[in-house]
Design a protein around this motif. Sequence first.
Motif, PDB file in Angstrom:
ATOM      1  N   LEU A  79       0.850  -1.182   0.000  1.00  0.00           N
ATOM      2  CA  LEU A  79       0.000   0.000   0.000  1.00  0.00           C
ATOM      3  C   LEU A  79       0.888   1.234   0.000  1.00  0.00           C
ATOM      4  N   LEU A  80       0.831   1.995  -1.081  1.00  0.00           N
ATOM      5  CA  LEU A  80       1.704   3.154  -1.258  1.00  0.00           C
ATOM      6  C   LEU A  80       0.973   4.444  -0.900  1.00  0.00           C
ATOM      7  N   HIS A  81       1.718   5.371  -0.323  1.00  0.00           N
ATOM      8  CA  HIS A  81       1.144   6.687  -0.042  1.00  0.00           C
ATOM      9  C   HIS A  81       2.277   7.661   0.232  1.00  0.00           C
ATOM     10  N   HIS A  82       2.277   8.805  -0.436  1.00  0.00           N
ATOM     11  CA  HIS A  82       3.141   9.898   0.031  1.00  0.00           C
ATOM     12  C   HIS A  82       2.446  11.236  -0.191  1.00  0.00           C
ATOM     13  N   GLY A  83       1.284  11.286   0.406  1.00  0.00           N
ATOM     14  CA  GLY A  83       0.513  12.515   0.357  1.00  0.00           C
ATOM     15  C   GLY A  83      -0.585  12.469  -0.688  1.00  0.00           C
ATOM     16  N   VAL A  84      -1.498  13.416  -0.572  1.00  0.00           N
ATOM     17  CA  VAL A  84      -2.539  13.563  -1.577  1.00  0.00           C
ATOM     18  C   VAL A  84      -2.381  14.930  -2.236  1.00  0.00           C
ATOM     19  N   VAL A  85      -2.906  15.051  -3.439  1.00  0.00           N
ATOM     20  CA  VAL A  85      -2.770  16.296  -4.211  1.00  0.00           C
ATOM     21  C   VAL A  85      -4.140  16.691  -4.755  1.00  0.00           C
ATOM     22  N   PRO A  86      -4.346  17.985  -5.006  1.00  0.00           N
ATOM     23  CA  PRO A  86      -5.665  18.397  -5.520  1.00  0.00           C
ATOM     24  C   PRO A  86      -5.989  17.710  -6.843  1.00  0.00           C
ATOM     25  N   ASN A  87      -7.243  17.264  -6.958  1.00  0.00           N
ATOM     26  CA  ASN A  87      -7.746  16.741  -8.226  1.00  0.00           C
ATOM     27  C   ASN A  87      -8.212  17.940  -9.046  1.00  0.00           C
ATOM     28  N   THR A  88      -7.419  18.333 -10.031  1.00  0.00           N
ATOM     29  CA  THR A  88      -7.675  19.594 -10.745  1.00  0.00           C
ATOM     30  C   THR A  88      -8.288  19.378 -12.128  1.00  0.00           C
ATOM     31  N   GLN A  89      -8.687  18.138 -12.442  1.00  0.00           N
ATOM     32  CA  GLN A  89      -9.124  17.842 -13.818  1.00  0.00           C
ATOM     33  C   GLN A  89     -10.276  18.758 -14.271  1.00  0.00           C
ATOM     34  N   ALA A  90     -11.333  18.849 -13.453  1.00  0.00           N
ATOM     35  CA  ALA A  90     -12.507  19.629 -13.864  1.00  0.00           C
ATOM     36  C   ALA A  90     -12.143  21.110 -13.990  1.00  0.00           C
ATOM     37  N   ALA A  91     -11.375  21.618 -13.013  1.00  0.00           N
ATOM     38  CA  ALA A  91     -10.998  23.035 -13.044  1.00  0.00           C
ATOM     39  C   ALA A  91     -10.134  23.328 -14.268  1.00  0.00           C
ATOM     40  N   ARG A  92      -9.204  22.434 -14.567  1.00  0.00           N
ATOM     41  CA  ARG A  92      -8.330  22.658 -15.723  1.00  0.00           C
ATOM     42  C   ARG A  92      -9.101  22.597 -17.037  1.00  0.00           C
ATOM     43  N   SER A  93     -10.141  21.760 -17.076  1.00  0.00           N
ATOM     44  CA  SER A  93     -10.933  21.690 -18.309  1.00  0.00           C
ATOM     45  C   SER A  93     -11.650  23.004 -18.554  1.00  0.00           C
ATOM     46  N   LEU A  94     -11.823  23.816 -17.499  1.00  0.00           N
ATOM     47  CA  LEU A  94     -12.444  25.142 -17.626  1.00  0.00           C
ATOM     48  C   LEU A  94     -11.404  26.242 -17.775  1.00  0.00           C
ATOM     49  N   ASN A  95     -10.129  25.837 -17.908  1.00  0.00           N
ATOM     50  CA  ASN A  95      -9.017  26.790 -18.020  1.00  0.00           C
ATOM     51  C   ASN A  95      -8.893  27.713 -16.811  1.00  0.00           C
ATOM     52  N   VAL A  96      -9.251  27.206 -15.646  1.00  0.00           N
ATOM     53  CA  VAL A  96      -9.026  27.960 -14.407  1.00  0.00           C
ATOM     54  C   VAL A  96      -7.512  28.056 -14.185  1.00  0.00           C
ATOM     55  N   GLY A  97      -7.032  29.230 -13.782  1.00  0.00           N
ATOM     56  CA  GLY A  97      -5.600  29.414 -13.556  1.00  0.00           C
ATOM     57  C   GLY A  97      -5.109  28.605 -12.360  1.00  0.00           C
ATOM     58  N   HIS A  98      -3.939  27.998 -12.506  1.00  0.00           N
ATOM     59  CA  HIS A  98      -3.322  27.225 -11.425  1.00  0.00           C
ATOM     60  C   HIS A  98      -1.903  27.714 -11.212  1.00  0.00           C
ATOM     61  N   CYS A  99      -1.358  27.485 -10.019  1.00  0.00           N
ATOM     62  CA  CYS A  99       0.040  27.799  -9.775  1.00  0.00           C
ATOM     63  C   CYS A  99       0.661  26.696  -8.922  1.00  0.00           C
ATOM     64  N   TRP A 100       1.987  26.639  -8.966  1.00  0.00           N
ATOM     65  CA  TRP A 100       2.716  25.610  -8.234  1.00  0.00           C
ATOM     66  C   TRP A 100       2.811  25.988  -6.762  1.00  0.00           C
ATOM     67  N   ASN A 101       2.470  25.060  -5.883  1.00  0.00           N
ATOM     68  CA  ASN A 101       2.631  25.268  -4.445  1.00  0.00           C
ATOM     69  C   ASN A 101       3.823  24.413  -4.005  1.00  0.00           C
ATOM     70  N   ALA A 102       4.933  25.098  -3.688  1.00  0.00           N
ATOM     71  CA  ALA A 102       6.178  24.374  -3.395  1.00  0.00           C
ATOM     72  C   ALA A 102       6.056  23.568  -2.107  1.00  0.00           C
ATOM     73  N   MET A 103       5.348  24.114  -1.110  1.00  0.00           N
ATOM     74  CA  MET A 103       5.187  23.407   0.166  1.00  0.00           C
ATOM     75  C   MET A 103       4.435  22.097  -0.040  1.00  0.00           C
ATOM     76  N   GLN A 104       3.385  22.128  -0.858  1.00  0.00           N
ATOM     77  CA  GLN A 104       2.580  20.925  -1.091  1.00  0.00           C
ATOM     78  C   GLN A 104       3.066  20.136  -2.295  1.00  0.00           C
ATOM     79  N   GLN A 105       4.064  20.660  -3.009  1.00  0.00           N
ATOM     80  CA  GLN A 105       4.610  19.968  -4.190  1.00  0.00           C
ATOM     81  C   GLN A 105       3.484  19.548  -5.143  1.00  0.00           C
TER      82      GLN A 105
END
Lengths: 482, 100
Positions: A255-281
């Motif tokens: 069982l693998l795990h090293h954190g969870v990350v935002p699921n951005t698929q729907a937002a990206r399909s709407l061209n919502v702006g995103h930026c890199w969060n270095a703390m959350q990688q």
Amino acid sequence: MADPDLAIIGAGPAGMAAAVTAARAGLSVVVLDEQARPGGQIYRDVDRAGPEHGAILGADYMQGTTLTQALRSTPVAHIPGAVVWAIEDGFRLSYTIGDRSAQMTAPRLLLATGALERPMPIPGWPLPGVMTAGAAQILLKGSGVLANRAVLAGSGPLIYLVATQMVRAGVPPLALVETRTAGGDLIRAMRYLPGALRGWRGLAKGLGLLAQLRRAGVPRFTGATKLAVEGLDRAEALRFHAGGRDHRIACDTVLLHHGVVPNTQAARSLNVGHCWNAMQQAFVPVLDIWGGTDRPGVFIAGDGAGIGGAGVAEIAGRLAALQIAQEAGHLSKAERDAQAAPLRRARARELAIRSFLDTAYPPCPEALRPADNTLVCRCEEVTAGEIRRAAMLGCLGPNQAKSFTRAGMGPCQGRYCGLSVTALLAEATSQSPDTTGYARVRPPLKPVTLAELAAMDITTSQGDQDDRTDRHQPTHEQDRQA
Amino acid sequence: MPSQSPFSTLDAPDTLVPVRFDDADLMLPLGMNLAAALLAAGIDTFRLTPTSGAPRAPFCMMGACFDCLVAIDGVTRQACQQDVSEGMIITRPAGQTSDG
């Protein structure tokens, strides 16, 4: 029912809390959710958990019934089993339910699509018998199924929680293999300890879990490197290096795990702006203080807006709903702000522990920079080396790399390779993740069959719409009866 | 092919219904998540990849990874997004190896 004032995608803590808050403010609300029952992944099937399951999964999980009950007792149209596959201007939502497609339109949209496990590409990770730690929790919550001989590997408090739940269920894991270093990572995290102490309940819970695991005699390794799953047709063992020597633990499940990350698929399909969060990688959507995006009318709340956990998600859902209600003319700015003030204070308390956790449990470095022969794209079976070679051939971003290698072109549409591809390209080209960017997400967001499309309910008259909505209502009633 | 399962189940199932997975006749709990039920029944490999023919099984259990794809009555579906129903005929998505 005419078009709702607000459509919410996702019935986890953010979606449920937002729906209840918006409906209480007087908005008509529809919640579309892929699952058969509300709760999201964190509170999955919480309404069906009896005392036995509740004792295994813990009080924080059972807390989810507060939200599911509120959802049921509020006039919200909750449509379970709805898989949204396109979001167009207007906002027109296309989704599949059962064996047919349907559409609806709403002037305001809240995306509460939650998190995904951070991809953890190590040698052997695509083998049967390798799953995410989150998958193990879903098996337990939804089906009461547990892995008999499992090793938990990676980084993050979720590993302790899953391990403890397995101990309580009488099937303790064979070992915990942590990639964080007990020295360095923990020492770096100490400067965030004063903040974390404000969220002392979270810390106390973590220490309690560790104590339970010690009592149960579950072996723990820290500072593990060179993780690799061994096996030909399925996982047979986890190999790693820790404490100055090589280890091999024979097992049936890794069982693998090293954190969870935002699921951005729907937002990206709407061209919502995103930026890199270095703390959350990870990439996070760019949001205002209410969860509003750079697309007017589109809001995001919950882990999809940046990882904060269930408590933060619930609060963020309420805050977004207040702003949406104000924009829709159901609340004055003064009413909105009065209701928001205590929520903001509660959110600050909930978030106090995050910097400590993110620093104490960083992602596994070798899974962020996999070896050349490790698969990063599971669907199209593309290795890290192929991505690096594409970068050497001049690929600067994931869209070009996709054309060169097919990485991200398979059915998961980059959900489990997108961040790996961006990281590999960024490193190889010495560009930032922001400059490197992310693969473009296009509809359909989930596969849809021709038969489901052909059965699309294309409504032109009000009467048809009424008919469609009525058919969804009974599920609400069934929930109540269950 | 179903062997000793690497998984165990907390609850005794209420109703078992027949389901066919490739050549195996299985009795699975009615209404249980299909991927969970197949894992508990000892099914190891859900599909072979179209690219290399490598074996795959459920990875994320939340509809995101698509590694649990199976053909149910001829239609490709994510097993983790389906519930067990009586008489399902399940096959591994076939004829999709790159050498055809």
